[in-house]
Design a protein around this motif. Structure first.
Motif, mmCIF file in Angstrom:
data_model
loop_
_atom_site.group_PDB
_atom_site.id
_atom_site.type_symbol
_atom_site.label_atom_id
_atom_site.label_comp_id
_atom_site.label_asym_id
_atom_site.label_seq_id
_atom_site.Cartn_x
_atom_site.Cartn_y
_atom_site.Cartn_z
ATOM 1 N N ALA A 13 0.866 -1.404 -0.057
ATOM 2 C CA ALA A 13 -0.131 -0.031 -0.068
ATOM 3 C C ALA A 13 0.965 1.258 -0.213
ATOM 4 C CB ALA A 13 -0.854 0.086 1.201
ATOM 5 N N LEU A 14 2.010 1.259 0.743
ATOM 6 C CA LEU A 14 2.930 2.503 0.819
ATOM 7 C C LEU A 14 3.595 2.566 -0.632
ATOM 8 C CD1 LEU A 14 4.456 2.137 4.192
ATOM 9 C CD2 LEU A 14 2.770 4.022 3.572
ATOM 10 N N CYS A 16 2.344 1.722 -3.442
ATOM 11 C CA CYS A 16 1.197 2.139 -4.330
ATOM 12 C C CYS A 16 0.990 3.691 -4.155
ATOM 13 C CB CYS A 16 -0.260 1.318 -4.182
ATOM 14 S SG CYS A 16 0.016 -0.356 -4.777
ATOM 15 N N ALA A 17 0.988 4.053 -2.923
ATOM 16 C CA ALA A 17 0.796 5.585 -2.725
ATOM 17 C C ALA A 17 1.926 6.435 -3.290
ATOM 18 C CB ALA A 17 0.566 5.809 -0.981
ATOM 19 N N GLY A 24 -3.205 3.618 -3.422
ATOM 20 C CA GLY A 24 -2.609 3.289 -2.051
ATOM 21 C C GLY A 24 -3.721 3.678 -0.886
#
Length: 66
Positions: A13-14, A16-17, A24
């Motif tokens: 997720a990080l 993707c952010a 994210g």
């Protein structure tokens, strides 16, 4: 002190952010207000989207789920 542990975002997720901020935010917070704000900020510029996405992901109390 609060004994309730808040969930932390995963490494995926990080990443993707950093690459695509709305993705994210979606992975951590779902399709709510924070997601749409991230989309708008990313359309304005990549950096504002990344900063907001990381803030939302690392400090969940900034924007409530919705």
């Amino acid at each position: 002190m609060n004994d309730v542990a808040s969930p932390r975002p995963g490494v995926l997720a990080l990443i993707c952010a950093l690459l695509l901020p709305p993705l994210g935010t979606f992975l951590v917070r779902g399709l709510g207000l924070a997601f749409w704000v991230t989309v708008l900020l990313t359309l304005v510029g990549w950096l504002p989207g990344v900063v907001f996405a990381l803030l939302v992901m690392l400090r969940p109390e900034i924007m409530p789920r919705g």
